[in-house]
Design a protein around this motif. Structure first.
Motif, short mmCIF file in Angstrom:
data_model
loop_
_atom_site.label_atom_id
_atom_site.label_comp_id
_atom_site.label_asym_id
_atom_site.label_seq_id
_atom_site.Cartn_x
_atom_site.Cartn_y
_atom_site.Cartn_z
N ILE A 34 0.84 -1.20 0.00
CA ILE A 34 0.00 0.00 0.00
C ILE A 34 0.87 1.25 0.00
O ILE A 34 1.77 1.39 0.85
CB ILE A 34 -0.93 0.01 1.24
CG1 ILE A 34 -1.75 -1.29 1.29
CG2 ILE A 34 -1.85 1.22 1.23
CD1 ILE A 34 -2.49 -1.51 2.61
N PHE A 53 1.44 -4.96 3.90
CA PHE A 53 0.55 -5.27 5.04
C PHE A 53 0.41 -6.77 5.25
O PHE A 53 -0.52 -7.41 4.79
CB PHE A 53 -0.81 -4.61 4.84
CG PHE A 53 -1.65 -4.57 6.10
CD1 PHE A 53 -1.11 -4.85 7.35
CD2 PHE A 53 -3.00 -4.26 6.04
CE1 PHE A 53 -1.88 -4.82 8.51
CE2 PHE A 53 -3.79 -4.22 7.20
CZ PHE A 53 -3.22 -4.51 8.42
N ALA A 297 -3.18 4.58 11.32
CA ALA A 297 -4.61 4.23 11.28
C ALA A 297 -5.44 5.45 10.90
O ALA A 297 -6.38 5.35 10.09
CB ALA A 297 -5.03 3.69 12.65
N GLU A 300 -4.15 6.82 7.06
CA GLU A 300 -4.12 5.96 5.88
C GLU A 300 -5.15 4.83 5.90
O GLU A 300 -5.29 4.10 4.92
CB GLU A 300 -2.72 5.34 5.71
CG GLU A 300 -1.60 6.35 5.50
CD GLU A 300 -1.53 6.90 4.08
OE1 GLU A 300 -2.38 6.52 3.25
OE2 GLU A 300 -0.63 7.71 3.81
N VAL A 302 -5.02 2.12 7.77
CA VAL A 302 -4.36 0.82 7.95
C VAL A 302 -4.12 0.61 9.46
O VAL A 302 -3.50 1.44 10.12
CB VAL A 302 -3.00 0.77 7.20
CG1 VAL A 302 -2.30 -0.55 7.45
CG2 VAL A 302 -3.21 0.99 5.71
N CYS A 304 -2.42 -1.63 12.14
CA CYS A 304 -1.44 -2.69 12.41
C CYS A 304 -1.27 -2.83 13.91
O CYS A 304 -1.69 -1.97 14.68
CB CYS A 304 -0.11 -2.38 11.75
SG CYS A 304 0.76 -0.97 12.48
N ASN A 337 -1.65 -7.73 12.28
CA ASN A 337 -2.92 -7.01 12.23
C ASN A 337 -3.29 -6.38 13.58
O ASN A 337 -3.18 -7.03 14.62
CB ASN A 337 -4.02 -8.01 11.82
CG ASN A 337 -5.25 -7.33 11.30
OD1 ASN A 337 -5.81 -6.46 11.97
ND2 ASN A 337 -5.66 -7.70 10.11
#
Ligand code: F0G
Length: 372
Positions: A34, A53, A297, A300, A302, A304, A337
């Motif tokens: 990404i 990711f 987070a 973007e 995302v 993690c 994750n």
């Protein structure tokens, strides 16, 4: 279109498995690379910044890449049980792949300090979970001792088949970018994953590396798919940073429990690849790691886990410092994750909830206060 059936079938010609070995797979690999457009702009970086990711693998971490190959080989060799010590993700992957293979998984986990989601995975997949009164390093020592006398296959990253599976992340990155990045940043615990990536890049470049236990000479490829290899950069949590201290850390502590490791198993490999790749190690504080997890987070989309954010945390700092040169192509691995460990973000996350009566007016008022 053919159905994607996991990384063993995809890269079988570049893995040291017997042709007749039945692949134990959950369709791992092919995770998204990404591009972080928003963050790149925010920090004023004129290069390209990507995250791979790995949290989108079947059990939610990069461990699946190593586990599919390690369990496939173990079963091929006749193993009826596998064993690992783990800070959580390896045990989740071992438990799931053991189910696929029909073998027993024994997992040794530290006393507390393991994310609940990861423990839930080991439990739901029916692994035999043994909680030891000690940390990961104690667990690893015990697994090695037990492995010498008991008929169980060790599936920690000291098993070279693990690194062979994990090297495929580099294959995917080179295939997607059409070349190797200039810098590849990873969080470092045992340093197995950073070593695996270096093996993968070296094979793609057709260049020998001192660290490959099996194949470092690129002999699987008729011609190299990249002419360069990246500089490898490993980031540790400050309270758990043996690579920065020059030796084992006795009581490692960090909020990034996945990398709460004081005695890295791939110590020698990691130093060798640091030298070969002209990379470096550095450390990030827990506060900076958590801030980066939130930043990613919120800017973007995302999510993690904390340990994973160490790679981006360090990379952003080194971009700002110019250590990562302007114009570079940078890949950060997001190893796991965020859903595995929601407690950490919900510590003050609950405060952001807005409570209103179930009435249109009240909801509208709340919306208007937040419209941009
Ligand atoms: N990130 C995450 C999310 C991890 O779970 C781990 C390791 C690492 C990074 C570090 O990778 O050890 O190859 O340098 N987790 C292991 C486990 C120790 O038991 O799940 P490494």
């Amino acid at each position: 279109m053919t159905r994607y059936t996991g990384l063993i079938e995809n890269y079988r010609d570049r893995l040291p498995l017997a042709p007749e070995a039945r692949a134990i797979s959950l369709g791992e690999g092919r995770t998204p690379l990404i591009k972080l457009e928003n963050l790149t702009k925010q920090v004023g970086f004129d290069g390209e910044l990507y995250v791979k990711f790995e949290g989108l693998n079947p059990t939610g971490s990069f461990k699946d890449r190593g586990m599919t190959v390690a369990v496939t080989q173990a079963v091929y060799e006749g193993a009826k049980a596998i064993i690992c010590a783990s800070t959580g993700n390896t045990s989740a992957a071992a438990a799931a792949y053991a189910v696929r293979a029909g073998v027993t998984a024994f997992v040794l986990i530290p006393d507390g300090k393991i994310a609940l989601g990861k423990l839930a995975q080991a439990v739901v997949h029916g692994a035999v979970v043994i909680q030891i009164q000690g940390n990961f390093d104690d667990g690893m020592r015990l697994v090695k001792e037990i492995g010498e006398t008991t008929p169980v296959a060790i599936v920690n990253s000291i098993n070279p088949y693990r690194l062979q599976g994990q090297k495929t992340a580099s294959f995917e990155i080179v295939e997607e970018l059409g070349r190797a990045p200039d810098f590849h940043c990873l969080p470092v615990g045992n340093a197995g994953n950073i070593s695996a990536h270096w093996i993968g890049y070296s094979e793609m470049a057709g260049v020998a590396t001192a660290i490959s236990p099996h194949h470092g000479d690129g002999r699987f490829l008729d011609r190299p798919l990249t002419t360069t290899r990246p500089r490898m950069v490993g980031y540790q949590a400050a309270g758990s940073a043996p690579f920065m201290r020059g030796g084992p850390v006795k009581d490692p502590e960090t909020v990034a429990t996945a990398i709460r490791i004081g005695d890295p198993q791939s110590w020698k490999l990691a130093w060798a690849l640091q030298e070969e790749s002209k990379g470096w190690f550095d450390e990030c504080t827990d506060d900076d790691i958590l801030a980066t997890q939130k930043l990613l987070a919120a800017s973007e989309g995302v999510f993690c886990e904390p340990a994973s954010a160490a790679s981006l945390c360090g990379a952003l700092r080194d971009i700002k410092a110019g250590k990562i040169a302007p114009g570079s192509t940078v890949v950060c691995t997001l190893t796991g994750n965020g859903l595995k460990d929601p407690d950490i973000v919900m510590k003050d996350g609950l405060k952001s909830l807005i409570q209103v009566p179930a009435e249109r007016g009240a909801v509208e008022k709340a919306l208007l206060a937040h419209l941009k």
